[in-house]
Design an enzyme around this catalytic site. Structure first.
Site, PDB file in Angstrom:
ATOM      1  N   ASP A   1      28.658  42.149  27.009  1.00 18.86           N
ATOM      2  CA  ASP A   1      28.822  43.354  27.830  1.00 18.86           C
ATOM      3  C   ASP A   1      28.229  44.533  27.061  1.00 18.86           C
ATOM      4  O   ASP A   1      28.660  44.830  25.952  1.00 18.86           O
ATOM      5  CB  ASP A   1      30.307  43.637  28.101  1.00 18.86           C
ATOM      6  CG  ASP A   1      30.918  42.638  29.089  1.00 18.86           C
ATOM      7  OD1 ASP A   1      30.172  41.821  29.664  1.00 18.86           O
ATOM      8  OD2 ASP A   1      32.147  42.676  29.278  1.00 18.86           O
TER       9      ASP A   1
ATOM     10  N   GLY B   1      47.781  43.206  41.190  1.00 15.01           N
ATOM     11  CA  GLY B   1      47.741  44.401  40.344  1.00 15.01           C
ATOM     12  C   GLY B   1      49.144  44.901  40.053  1.00 15.01           C
ATOM     13  O   GLY B   1      50.019  44.139  39.634  1.00 15.01           O
TER      14      GLY B   1
ATOM     15  N   ALA C   1      40.144  42.975  32.423  1.00 14.51           N
ATOM     16  CA  ALA C   1      40.606  41.722  31.795  1.00 14.51           C
ATOM     17  C   ALA C   1      42.094  41.449  31.993  1.00 14.51           C
ATOM     18  O   ALA C   1      42.609  40.460  31.466  1.00 14.51           O
ATOM     19  CB  ALA C   1      40.250  41.647  30.311  1.00 14.51           C
ATOM     20  N   ALA C   2      42.801  42.292  32.777  1.00 13.94           N
ATOM     21  CA  ALA C   2      44.220  41.990  33.069  1.00 13.94           C
ATOM     22  C   ALA C   2      44.287  40.656  33.817  1.00 13.94           C
ATOM     23  O   ALA C   2      45.169  39.818  33.549  1.00 13.94           O
ATOM     24  CB  ALA C   2      44.850  43.102  33.904  1.00 13.94           C
ATOM     25  N   GLY C   3      43.349  40.458  34.745  1.00 11.24           N
ATOM     26  CA  GLY C   3      43.315  39.200  35.494  1.00 11.24           C
ATOM     27  C   GLY C   3      43.039  38.008  34.576  1.00 11.24           C
ATOM     28  O   GLY C   3      43.608  36.936  34.752  1.00 11.24           O
ATOM     29  N   ASP C   4      42.170  38.206  33.577  1.00 14.11           N
ATOM     30  CA  ASP C   4      41.863  37.109  32.644  1.00 14.11           C
ATOM     31  C   ASP C   4      43.092  36.774  31.791  1.00 14.11           C
ATOM     32  O   ASP C   4      43.385  35.599  31.541  1.00 14.11           O
ATOM     33  CB  ASP C   4      40.683  37.490  31.741  1.00 14.11           C
ATOM     34  CG  ASP C   4      39.385  37.615  32.534  1.00 14.11           C
ATOM     35  OD1 ASP C   4      39.246  36.902  33.549  1.00 14.11           O
ATOM     36  OD2 ASP C   4      38.532  38.434  32.149  1.00 14.11           O
TER      37      ASP C   4
HETATM   38  P1  ADP Z   1      42.110  41.547  38.648  1.00 18.89           P
HETATM   39  O1  ADP Z   1      42.143  42.310  37.354  1.00 18.89           O
HETATM   40  O2  ADP Z   1      41.534  40.171  38.526  1.00 18.89           O
HETATM   41  O3  ADP Z   1      41.573  42.318  39.822  1.00 18.89           O
HETATM   42  P2  ADP Z   1      44.855  42.228  39.355  1.00 18.89           P
HETATM   43  O4  ADP Z   1      44.435  43.660  39.506  1.00 18.89           O
HETATM   44  O5  ADP Z   1      45.602  41.601  40.477  1.00 18.89           O
HETATM   45  O6  ADP Z   1      43.637  41.247  39.006  1.00 18.89           O
HETATM   46  O7  ADP Z   1      45.748  42.155  38.020  1.00 18.89           O
HETATM   47  C1  ADP Z   1      46.088  40.924  37.445  1.00 18.89           C
HETATM   48  C2  ADP Z   1      47.466  40.986  36.839  1.00 18.89           C
HETATM   49  O8  ADP Z   1      47.489  41.991  35.796  1.00 18.89           O
HETATM   50  C3  ADP Z   1      48.562  41.410  37.804  1.00 18.89           C
HETATM   51  O9  ADP Z   1      49.072  40.315  38.541  1.00 18.89           O
HETATM   52  C4  ADP Z   1      49.595  41.979  36.833  1.00 18.89           C
HETATM   53  O10 ADP Z   1      50.278  40.925  36.182  1.00 18.89           O
HETATM   54  C5  ADP Z   1      48.737  42.671  35.782  1.00 18.89           C
HETATM   55  N1  ADP Z   1      48.529  44.091  36.123  1.00 18.89           N
HETATM   56  C6  ADP Z   1      47.402  44.666  36.616  1.00 18.89           C
HETATM   57  N2  ADP Z   1      47.603  45.986  36.835  1.00 18.89           N
HETATM   58  C7  ADP Z   1      48.881  46.244  36.477  1.00 18.89           C
HETATM   59  C8  ADP Z   1      49.715  47.414  36.466  1.00 18.89           C
HETATM   60  N3  ADP Z   1      49.248  48.602  36.874  1.00 18.89           N
HETATM   61  N4  ADP Z   1      51.004  47.303  36.044  1.00 18.89           N
HETATM   62  C9  ADP Z   1      51.474  46.091  35.604  1.00 18.89           C
HETATM   63  N5  ADP Z   1      50.763  44.959  35.593  1.00 18.89           N
HETATM   64  C10 ADP Z   1      49.483  45.028  36.023  1.00 18.89           C
END
Ligand code: ADP
Length: 321
Positions: free
Chosen positions: A15, A224, A251-254
């Site tokens: 990246d 999220g 990377a929260a999803g990862d």
């Molecule tokens: P991606 O990043 O793949 O779009 P999400 O936005 O659904 O996926 O986030 C994935 C996971 O990260 C969520 O299910 C949750 O566990 C965590 N997460 C993301 N954003 C938040 C937040 N604002 N507060 C708490 N947990 C979060």
């Protein structure tokens, strides 16, 4: 208990991130503030996340014969990720994402798949032993779909569980991939898979049931800050997110997918596995960056202990209507 083995078949990217006051319009040149080069790609991120959570993580993914490829491989090995040695394609560049981020947070991304596009079913066959001896095979869609299908088939033939993160969202999910043991899209990917917007939890529950009806063993849709929706064995559970202060959700999803794979590989129930994944995802969202934000096991356990009981009791379980 020995650490579980998780095999990822997926992408490895460099990246290249540039921050700027305003994104360039076509034909315009703007001056960027600074340049950062960091390891990325969903396959690599999820393998690093699994290793930090304590798994024996193996990544079957290709890099190019360039300096970036060597650095990316060295970085993964330093994180404790095992890499098959010969997966280097000399004549192409390593996968690269050129990311321009405006101060407002708006971004432009140019993605060059490079060596990721060269990962073949034959590569998977050559490393079949890694997959056969794993507890969980973790897949995404940033490498050719034929390769993803080959890996899923190989695992399922010997009873290794398959977790698919269908990202980036395909226009149409190949039926071979609809039948994975666990399918975990985010909300927009789930919308793409069912072909309609999913504004409410009731809509999301219906979509998860639909994806189970199409063949997935179970479905977890990430939401999220609204947590995640699990649909398994005829029940839907909405588990809330951990109440952290979100700084950067990259990377929260990862982190979530790796956490889900990790606890599931350890033999936990899917509800327990989703709780662990929610904690891993929340910690990643509470820190800046992609790979640097991926949490270690002790931090996830500490967050789970802090909120012990709270999320489970808040979960709603709905039976099949
Ligand atoms: P991606 O990043 O793949 O779009 P999400 O936005 O659904 O996926 O986030 C994935 C996971 O990260 C969520 O299910 C949750 O566990 C965590 N997460 C993301 N954003 C938040 C937040 N604002 N507060 C708490 N947990 C979060």
């Amino acid at each position: 208990m020995a650490s579980p083995s998780i095999v990822v078949v997926g992408s490895i990217n460099l990246d290249v991130v540039v921050r700027c006051a305003a994104l360039p319009r076509p034909g315009q040149t703007v001056t960027g503030d600074n340049l950062h080069e960091v390891g990325g790609g969903k396959g690599a991120n999820q393998a690093v996340a699994a290793a930090r959570l304590g798994a024996r993580a193996t990544l079957i993914g290709r890099v190019g014969g360039d300096a970036a490829g060597r650095r990316l491989r060295d970085g993964l090995v330093a994180e404790g990720v095992a890499l098959p040695s010969e997966l280097i394609t000399p004549e192409v560049s390593s996968g690269t994402a050129i990311i321009a981020v405006e101060h407002s947070g708006e971004n432009h991304i140019l993605l060059i798949p490079g060596a990721n596009a060269c990962l073949t079913p034959a590569d998977v066959e050559r490393h079949a032993e890694h997959i056969r001896s794993a507890q969980v095979l973790l897949l995404q869609l940033e490498v050719p779909v034929a390769t993803v299908i080959a890996a899923a088939r190989l695992a399922r033939a010997v009873g290794v569980r398959v977790l698919l993160d269908p990202a980036p969202a395909p226009a149409h999910l190949d039926p071979a991939l609809s039948h994975v043991d666990l399918l975990s899209p985010n909300r927009s990917e789930a919308e793409a898979l069912v072909g309609r917007p999913l504004p409410t939890i009731a809509d999301i529950t219906d979509a998860a049931r639909e994806l189970v009806a199409r063949g997935a063993g179970a479905v977890v849709i990430t939401l999220g800050a609204d947590g995640a929706l699990l649909c398994a064995e005829g029940l839907a559970h909405h588990l809330p997110a951990f109440p952290i202060h979100a700084v950067d959700t990259t990377a929260a999803g990862d982190a979530f997918k790796a956490g889900l794979a990790m606890r599931w590989a350890e033999g936990a129930t899917l509800v327990e596995s989703v709780r662990f994944a929610l904690a891993a995802g929340a910690l990643a969202a509470s820190r800046p960056g992609a790979q640097p934000s991926l949490p270690r096991r002790d931090a996830v356990e500490a967050l789970l202990t802090t909120y012990a009981g709270a999320s489970i009791t808040a979960a709603t379980a709905r039976g099949t209507p």
